[in-house]
Design a protein around this motif. Sequence first.
Motif, PDB file in Angstrom:
ATOM      1  N   GLY A  61       0.960  -1.109  -0.007  1.00  0.00           N
ATOM      2  CA  GLY A  61       0.054   0.149  -0.054  1.00  0.00           C
ATOM      3  C   GLY A  61       0.854   1.173  -0.040  1.00  0.00           C
ATOM      4  O   GLY A  61       0.894   2.276  -0.822  1.00  0.00           O
ATOM      5  N   THR A  62       1.966   1.281   0.658  1.00  0.00           N
ATOM      6  CA  THR A  62       2.821   2.291   0.667  1.00  0.00           C
ATOM      7  C   THR A  62       3.359   2.816  -0.635  1.00  0.00           C
ATOM      8  O   THR A  62       3.469   3.708  -0.797  1.00  0.00           O
ATOM      9  N   LEU A  65       1.068   4.564  -3.022  1.00  0.00           N
ATOM     10  CA  LEU A  65       0.998   5.831  -2.690  1.00  0.00           C
ATOM     11  C   LEU A  65       2.021   6.603  -3.399  1.00  0.00           C
ATOM     12  O   LEU A  65       2.025   7.674  -3.827  1.00  0.00           O
ATOM     13  N   PHE A  87      -2.439   6.556   9.210  1.00  0.00           N
ATOM     14  CA  PHE A  87      -1.273   5.620   9.270  1.00  0.00           C
ATOM     15  C   PHE A  87      -0.060   6.456   8.609  1.00  0.00           C
ATOM     16  O   PHE A  87      -0.517   7.388   7.541  1.00  0.00           O
ATOM     17  N   ALA A  89       2.240   6.048   6.603  1.00  0.00           N
ATOM     18  CA  ALA A  89       2.730   5.906   5.064  1.00  0.00           C
ATOM     19  C   ALA A  89       1.972   7.305   4.288  1.00  0.00           C
ATOM     20  O   ALA A  89       2.588   7.744   3.438  1.00  0.00           O
ATOM     21  N   VAL A 132      -7.886  10.118   3.317  1.00  0.00           N
ATOM     22  CA  VAL A 132      -8.030   8.564   3.563  1.00  0.00           C
ATOM     23  C   VAL A 132      -9.087   8.055   3.950  1.00  0.00           C
ATOM     24  O   VAL A 132     -10.062   8.857   4.733  1.00  0.00           O
ATOM     25  N   GLN A 161      -7.412   1.022   3.704  1.00  0.00           N
ATOM     26  CA  GLN A 161      -8.351   0.422   4.804  1.00  0.00           C
ATOM     27  C   GLN A 161      -9.805   0.072   4.353  1.00  0.00           C
ATOM     28  O   GLN A 161     -10.537  -0.045   5.158  1.00  0.00           O
ATOM     29  N   TYR A 184      -1.902  -5.764   3.239  1.00  0.00           N
ATOM     30  CA  TYR A 184      -1.420  -6.035   4.429  1.00  0.00           C
ATOM     31  C   TYR A 184      -2.239  -6.899   5.217  1.00  0.00           C
ATOM     32  O   TYR A 184      -3.364  -6.759   4.935  1.00  0.00           O
ATOM     33  N   LYS A 187      -5.658  -5.665   6.571  1.00  0.00           N
ATOM     34  CA  LYS A 187      -6.632  -5.183   6.081  1.00  0.00           C
ATOM     35  C   LYS A 187      -7.727  -6.100   5.539  1.00  0.00           C
ATOM     36  O   LYS A 187      -7.543  -7.264   5.900  1.00  0.00           O
ATOM     37  N   ALA A 195       1.354  -6.562  -0.058  1.00  0.00           N
ATOM     38  CA  ALA A 195       0.919  -6.360  -1.413  1.00  0.00           C
ATOM     39  C   ALA A 195       0.118  -5.123  -1.360  1.00  0.00           C
ATOM     40  O   ALA A 195      -0.578  -4.662  -0.333  1.00  0.00           O
ATOM     41  N   TYR A 332      -4.684   5.822  16.275  1.00  0.00           N
ATOM     42  CA  TYR A 332      -3.219   5.858  16.192  1.00  0.00           C
ATOM     43  C   TYR A 332      -2.852   6.660  17.422  1.00  0.00           C
ATOM     44  O   TYR A 332      -3.379   7.859  17.517  1.00  0.00           O
TER      45      TYR A 332
END
Length: 390
Positions: A61-62, A65, A87, A89, A132, A161, A184, A187, A195, A332
Motif C-alpha cells: 500500500g505504501t 501511494l 497511518f 505512510a 484517507v 483500509q 497488508y 486489512k 501487497a 493511532y
Amino acid sequence: MTIPFFDISRQHAQIENQLIEAASRVIRSGRYILGSEVEQFEQDCVLFLGGGLHALAVSSGTDSLLLALMALEIGPGDEVIVPSFTFFATAGCVSRVGATPVFADSCPISFNLDPADVVRRISKRTKAIIPVHLFGQAADMDEIMAVAKDHGLKVIEDAAQAFGATYKGQAVGTLGDFGTYSFYPTKNLGALGDAGLLVTKTSDLARRAEILRVHGMEPKYHHQFIGGNFRLDALQTALLRVKLPHLSEWNLKRCEKARIYIDALSPVADLPTNIDSVVGRGALGGGSCLPGILPDRSHIWNQFTIQVGCAGARTRLREYLASQGIGTDIYYPIPLHRQACFAHLPVPVAPLPVAEYLANNVLSLPIFPELTKVEQSRIVEAISDFYRQP
Ligand SMILES: *Cc1c(COP(=O)(O)O)cnc(C)c1O
C-alpha cells in the motif's frame, strides 16, 4: 478465554487447501514476478471495484501511494495536504518524493479529513490532497473533489483500509486521480505478506505508473523516468485470488459485528467523553463514544474504534480488558504533526485539536470476520462491567 485483537489464521484455516493449491500452481509455473497470475488478479480487482479502471498490483500500500505521487510528478517545492490522524505512510510518501506534507484536521464523527480545514491550509504551492478512508469508511469525497477542482489540485485516495467500501454507490479509490489500496494482512483483504494495488481511470497516468513500477524502463533497458521496483509477486496474487471471492461476505460479517457492538454498547455509550470541550457541544451527537456512520456510504469496518474520554480512562479500560484476556489496539496514538521525523516542517497554520483528541482517546476493539458470537458477547460484557464499576 483469550480473545485476540486480530487473528488471520482462523480465516486461512477455512481455505487452507485452496491456498496451498494456488501456491503450488505458482511454484510449478516457474514465473514468480508479474506475469499472467498478476494480470488476472488486476482484472479481478477491476471487476470487484465496478469496472472502467486501470489497476496495477504493486508491492505494498505504501508503494502504491509513492507510485501515485511519482506518476503525478509531485516533488520538491510542492505541498500535499494529508490528514494528521492516519497511518504514517500517507504522509511519509509525500516526504519521500521530496514534497512537503501539510497536515489537516479530522472530523470527530468519522475520523476522516475535514474538508473545511483542508481549504484553510491550501497555499500556492499545494499540488494535491490525500484523503484517507480511515477504518473502512469513505471520506467526504464530494466536498474534497469540489475543493480540489476549485484550486486545481490532484486527489490521491488512500483507500488502504477501505477496499470494497463505497461512496454514493461508487467504490472508494475510483473517485480521485488515483486510488491506492493495501493488502497488508490486517486489512479487509489481507495477503500472506505485503501487497498493494494502484488504480486510476486515466490511461496516460496508468501507463506512466506501469513504467515507473519497473524502474521507469520502457522498452527493456531504456529508462524514460526514474522509477523503482514496485512489483508484486505472482505468489501473493495467486493467494489473493483465492481470497477475493470471499471478501464481500467477510465485509458483511464485519458489518454484522459492528451492528452488534453499536446495539449492545449504546446503553453504556453515554460514556465519559470530553470531546465536546474540544470541538464544540453536540459535535458527537450527545457525546456518544461509538463510531459515527455517515450517510451515502457503506462502511467495511476495518477497525471498530471507540472514543474513551477523560484523562487516563483509555489506559484503564485497555488494561481492564487485557486482564479479561481481551486484546485491543490504539490506531493511532500520536498524530503525524507530532512525529519526530516531521519536527523540521513549518508549524501548522492552525492547530489540529481533533487529531490531538483522537490520538489521546481512541481504542479499537476486535472486529475480524471470524470473531465468534460468544467472544463478542464477552467483550461487550467486559466493557459494560468496566463502566459499572464505581
Ligand atoms: C496500511 C496502510 C497503508 C500502508 O499499506 P502497506 O501495505 O502496509 O504499505 C497506508 N495508508 C493507510 C491509511 C494504511 O492503513
